[in-house]
Design a protein around this motif. Structure first.
Motif, mmCIF file in Angstrom:
data_model
loop_
_atom_site.group_PDB
_atom_site.id
_atom_site.type_symbol
_atom_site.label_atom_id
_atom_site.label_comp_id
_atom_site.label_asym_id
_atom_site.label_seq_id
_atom_site.Cartn_x
_atom_site.Cartn_y
_atom_site.Cartn_z
ATOM 1 N N ILE A 274 0.465 10.777 -5.205
ATOM 2 C CA ILE A 274 0.772 11.906 -4.316
ATOM 3 C C ILE A 274 0.157 13.193 -4.853
ATOM 4 C CG2 ILE A 274 2.631 13.366 -3.433
ATOM 5 C CD1 ILE A 274 4.389 10.836 -3.330
ATOM 6 N N ALA A 275 0.249 13.411 -6.162
ATOM 7 C CA ALA A 275 -0.279 14.635 -6.767
ATOM 8 C C ALA A 275 -1.789 14.749 -6.610
ATOM 9 C CB ALA A 275 0.098 14.681 -8.253
ATOM 10 N N GLU A 276 -2.474 13.605 -6.517
ATOM 11 C CA GLU A 276 -3.940 13.618 -6.421
ATOM 12 C C GLU A 276 -4.446 13.705 -4.983
ATOM 13 O OE1 GLU A 276 -6.374 14.036 -8.313
ATOM 14 O OE2 GLU A 276 -5.584 13.810 -10.331
ATOM 15 N N ALA B 71 0.832 -1.202 0.000
ATOM 16 C CA ALA B 71 0.000 0.000 0.000
ATOM 17 C C ALA B 71 0.868 1.253 0.000
ATOM 18 C CB ALA B 71 -0.932 -0.003 1.216
ATOM 19 N N GLN B 72 1.922 1.242 0.800
ATOM 20 C CA GLN B 72 2.816 2.400 0.857
ATOM 21 C C GLN B 72 3.481 2.657 -0.494
ATOM 22 O OE1 GLN B 72 3.446 4.726 3.519
ATOM 23 N NE2 GLN B 72 4.252 5.665 1.669
ATOM 24 N N LYS B 73 3.801 1.586 -1.228
ATOM 25 C CA LYS B 73 4.392 1.764 -2.555
ATOM 26 C C LYS B 73 3.430 2.480 -3.490
ATOM 27 C CE LYS B 73 5.765 -2.463 -3.608
ATOM 28 N NZ LYS B 73 6.479 -3.551 -4.330
ATOM 29 N N ILE B 74 2.138 2.116 -3.420
ATOM 30 C CA ILE B 74 1.137 2.772 -4.267
ATOM 31 C C ILE B 74 0.965 4.228 -3.855
ATOM 32 C CG2 ILE B 74 -1.328 2.811 -4.831
ATOM 33 C CD1 ILE B 74 -1.201 -0.312 -4.614
ATOM 34 N N PHE B 75 0.863 4.472 -2.555
ATOM 35 C CA PHE B 75 0.648 5.841 -2.083
ATOM 36 C C PHE B 75 1.886 6.722 -2.254
ATOM 37 C CE2 PHE B 75 -2.863 3.900 0.518
ATOM 38 C CZ PHE B 75 -3.881 4.576 -0.141
ATOM 39 N N SER B 76 3.047 6.117 -2.512
ATOM 40 C CA SER B 76 4.273 6.881 -2.746
ATOM 41 C C SER B 76 4.488 7.199 -4.223
ATOM 42 C CB SER B 76 5.488 6.107 -2.215
ATOM 43 O OG SER B 76 5.397 5.916 -0.820
ATOM 44 N N VAL C 127 -5.572 11.065 4.647
ATOM 45 C CA VAL C 127 -4.878 11.061 3.360
ATOM 46 C C VAL C 127 -4.008 9.818 3.233
ATOM 47 C CG1 VAL C 127 -3.307 12.313 1.840
ATOM 48 C CG2 VAL C 127 -4.860 13.579 3.340
ATOM 49 N N GLY C 128 -4.167 9.100 2.112
ATOM 50 C CA GLY C 128 -3.259 8.013 1.767
ATOM 51 C C GLY C 128 -3.139 6.940 2.824
ATOM 52 N N ILE C 129 -1.894 6.576 3.134
ATOM 53 C CA ILE C 129 -1.613 5.463 4.037
ATOM 54 C C ILE C 129 -2.114 5.727 5.448
ATOM 55 C CG2 ILE C 129 0.668 6.252 4.816
ATOM 56 C CD1 ILE C 129 -0.190 2.633 3.727
ATOM 57 N N THR C 130 -2.290 7.000 5.821
ATOM 58 C CA THR C 130 -2.729 7.300 7.193
ATOM 59 C C THR C 130 -4.135 6.772 7.470
ATOM 60 O OG1 THR C 130 -3.614 9.487 6.628
ATOM 61 C CG2 THR C 130 -1.292 9.380 7.244
ATOM 62 N N ALA C 131 -4.951 6.611 6.433
ATOM 63 C CA ALA C 131 -6.298 6.063 6.634
ATOM 64 C C ALA C 131 -6.222 4.650 7.195
ATOM 65 C CB ALA C 131 -7.082 6.078 5.323
ATOM 66 N N GLY C 132 -5.324 3.827 6.647
ATOM 67 C CA GLY C 132 -5.155 2.467 7.149
ATOM 68 C C GLY C 132 -4.581 2.437 8.544
ATOM 69 N N ASP C 133 -3.555 3.266 8.791
ATOM 70 C CA ASP C 133 -2.966 3.324 10.135
ATOM 71 C C ASP C 133 -4.012 3.693 11.178
ATOM 72 O OD1 ASP C 133 -0.430 2.736 9.139
ATOM 73 O OD2 ASP C 133 0.170 4.847 8.989
ATOM 74 N N GLN C 134 -4.797 4.724 10.874
ATOM 75 C CA GLN C 134 -5.774 5.198 11.855
ATOM 76 C C GLN C 134 -6.892 4.187 12.079
ATOM 77 O OE1 GLN C 134 -7.117 9.255 11.753
ATOM 78 N NE2 GLN C 134 -5.257 9.980 10.742
ATOM 79 N N ILE D 93 -8.174 1.062 -4.417
ATOM 80 C CA ILE D 93 -9.020 2.085 -5.033
ATOM 81 C C ILE D 93 -8.154 3.136 -5.712
ATOM 82 C CG2 ILE D 93 -10.658 3.947 -4.567
ATOM 83 C CD1 ILE D 93 -11.851 2.195 -2.349
ATOM 84 N N ALA D 94 -7.080 3.558 -5.042
ATOM 85 C CA ALA D 94 -6.180 4.542 -5.646
ATOM 86 C C ALA D 94 -5.496 3.985 -6.891
ATOM 87 C CB ALA D 94 -5.136 4.986 -4.630
ATOM 88 N N GLU D 95 -5.047 2.744 -6.808
ATOM 89 C CA GLU D 95 -4.351 2.141 -7.949
ATOM 90 C C GLU D 95 -5.276 2.027 -9.157
ATOM 91 O OE1 GLU D 95 -1.311 -1.567 -8.620
ATOM 92 O OE2 GLU D 95 -3.119 -1.957 -7.436
ATOM 93 N N THR D 96 -6.512 1.577 -8.929
ATOM 94 C CA THR D 96 -7.449 1.404 -10.042
ATOM 95 C C THR D 96 -7.865 2.741 -10.644
ATOM 96 O OG1 THR D 96 -8.308 -0.681 -9.163
ATOM 97 C CG2 THR D 96 -9.743 0.526 -10.666
ATOM 98 N N THR D 97 -8.151 3.718 -9.798
ATOM 99 C CA THR D 97 -8.713 4.972 -10.303
ATOM 100 C C THR D 97 -7.668 5.976 -10.773
ATOM 101 O OG1 THR D 97 -8.789 5.940 -8.074
ATOM 102 C CG2 THR D 97 -10.750 4.755 -8.831
ATOM 103 N N ILE D 98 -6.431 5.864 -10.275
ATOM 104 C CA ILE D 98 -5.390 6.842 -10.639
ATOM 105 C C ILE D 98 -4.343 6.239 -11.559
ATOM 106 C CG2 ILE D 98 -3.600 8.393 -9.761
ATOM 107 C CD1 ILE D 98 -5.182 8.571 -7.131
ATOM 108 N N LEU D 99 -3.825 5.057 -11.213
ATOM 109 C CA LEU D 99 -2.677 4.498 -11.935
ATOM 110 C C LEU D 99 -3.060 3.582 -13.085
ATOM 111 C CD1 LEU D 99 -0.340 3.655 -8.903
ATOM 112 C CD2 LEU D 99 -0.394 5.723 -10.295
ATOM 113 N N TRP D 100 -4.178 2.881 -12.973
ATOM 114 C CA TRP D 100 -4.529 1.885 -13.994
ATOM 115 C C TRP D 100 -4.962 2.566 -15.279
ATOM 116 C CZ3 TRP D 100 -9.681 -0.469 -15.296
ATOM 117 C CH2 TRP D 100 -9.543 -1.563 -16.176
ATOM 118 N N LYS D 101 -4.396 2.112 -16.391
ATOM 119 C CA LYS D 101 -4.753 2.606 -17.712
ATOM 120 C C LYS D 101 -5.431 1.492 -18.497
ATOM 121 C CE LYS D 101 -2.335 6.270 -16.606
ATOM 122 N NZ LYS D 101 -3.026 7.479 -16.092
ATOM 123 N N PRO D 102 -6.760 1.488 -18.537
ATOM 124 C CA PRO D 102 -7.472 0.384 -19.204
ATOM 125 C C PRO D 102 -7.232 0.385 -20.716
ATOM 126 C CG PRO D 102 -9.005 2.081 -18.517
ATOM 127 C CD PRO D 102 -7.671 2.466 -17.948
#
Length: 356
Positions: free
Chosen positions: A120-122, A110-115, A206-213, A347-356
């Motif tokens: 990060i820009a989104e 997860a941290q790799k995706i959020f990094s 934001v990002g990884i902090t959601a899982g930590d919290q 969710i971040a990977e699919t909606t931001i990084l994935w290019k269908p």
């Protein structure tokens, strides 16, 4: 007992600079919370300044007996609502002695995706609605239910008040305050549709902090139920029959969604989610098929749907978001026992990084 209470409430700052750090990690089932405490020479606010530690992974189902050492890396610090003072709770993830993440360490990927620079820009924001059920300690039956019998049908319990409708409110309110004390961005609580079932919300985060919290909020809740003599369940369908299940609806937005014209970005993101429905369902919690039946405010697990203000859809867009033309959406598919590291990063990977 009064002396025991006094000893538990001792203020260490009056006699020493030393603090107690409770290291927390996720056990072998992927849902069990484990922890142990150590003494540190003084207050710490940066997790990178904390020492790594180890535990017996053969006793948690995470390592063989002949090579049982698992190393925990501190990742996030919270104030300890149980010991108070300068004492802390430390959320950790787990590695082999060689430095590789163990299979149950979902935070690492997860941290790799959020990094990723694009993520990060989104600035992905999350708000997670964690539902759970309180059970009686001595019998496997929900709190407030007559042993061997059933309460009246659903209807009066959601956000209800009264001794015949709200069961376990002291636990819920104690948890609410403890999370605020700890520094968790808990944003609310409410009684749920099934009696004995409750919900708390964490976010926006934001990002990884959601899982930590969320993980630390779960840990605090289980500690409080331990004190209260109740049993905590994250089963997505704890009671069969005409009773609501338990989910972890995940609200999500990116910077582009929150800006003017963001509704079009939201629609494109939902379209991407629809194309990866099966992959997301497979990662959204064990036993979710018992919950996502198309009944009790759920969509059917086998098909994807979305709608405005539709709580029977896989993804819901709020009326306010539709009206403003920007905002967020709610993924209603995750089960109550989902791993927030997995769900938020996916969710971040699919909606931001994935290019269908």
């Amino acid at each position: 007992m009064s002396l025991l209470r006094e000893l538990l409430d001792l203020n260490l700052t009056e006699t020493t600079e030393k603090i107690i750090a409770e290291y927390i990690w996720i056990g072998g089932s992927g849902m069990d919370m484990r922890s142990k405490a150590r003494t540190l020479p003084g207050p710490v606010s940066d997790p990178s300044k904390l020492p790594k530690w180890n535990y017996d992974g053969s006793s948690t189902g995470q390592a063989p007996g002949d090579n049982s050492e698992v190393i925990v890396h501190p990742q996030a610090i919270f104030k300890d609502p149980f010991r108070r003072g300068n004492n802390i709770l430390v959320m950790c993830d787990a590695y082999t002695p060689a430095g590789d993440p163990i299979p149950t360490n979902k935070r690492f990927n997860a941290q790799k995706i959020f990094s990723h620079p694009d993520v990060i820009a989104e600035e992905p924001w999350y708000g997670i609605e964690q539902e759970y059920t309180l059970f009686q300690r001595d019998v496997p039956w929900p709190l407030g239910w007559p042993v061997g019998g059933f309460p009246g049908p659903q209807g009066p319990y959601y956000c209800g008040t009264g001794a015949d409708k709200a069961f376990g409110r002291d636990i819920v309110n104690s948890h609410y305050k403890a999370c605020l004390y700890a520094g968790i961005n808990i944003s609310g609580i409410n009684g749920e549709v099934m009696p004995g079932q409750w919900e708390f919300q964490v976010g926006p985060a934001v990002g990884i902090t959601a899982g930590d919290q969320l993980w630390v909020a779960r840990y605090i809740l289980e500690r409080i139920t331990e004190i209260a003599g109740a049993v905590l369940s994250f089963d997505p369908k704890p009671m069969q029959g005409d009773w609501n299940g338990a989910g972890a609806h995940t609200n999500y937005s990116t910077k582009s969604m929150r800006n003017d014209g963001g509704i079009e970005v939201i629609k494109k993101a939902i379209e991407k989610l629809s194309k990866k429905h099966k992959e997301h369902i497979a990662a959204y919690g064990e036993g979710n098929d018992r919950r996502l039946t198309g009944r009790h405010e759920t969509a059917d697990i086998s098909s994807f749907s979305w709608g405005v203000a539709n709580r029977g859809a896989s993804v819901r867009v709020g009326r306010e978001t539709e009206k403003d033309g920007k905002g967020y959406f709610e993924d209603r598919r995750p089960a109550s026992n989902m791993d927030p590291y997995v769900v938020t990063s996916m969710i971040a990977e699919t909606t931001i990084l994935w290019k269908p």
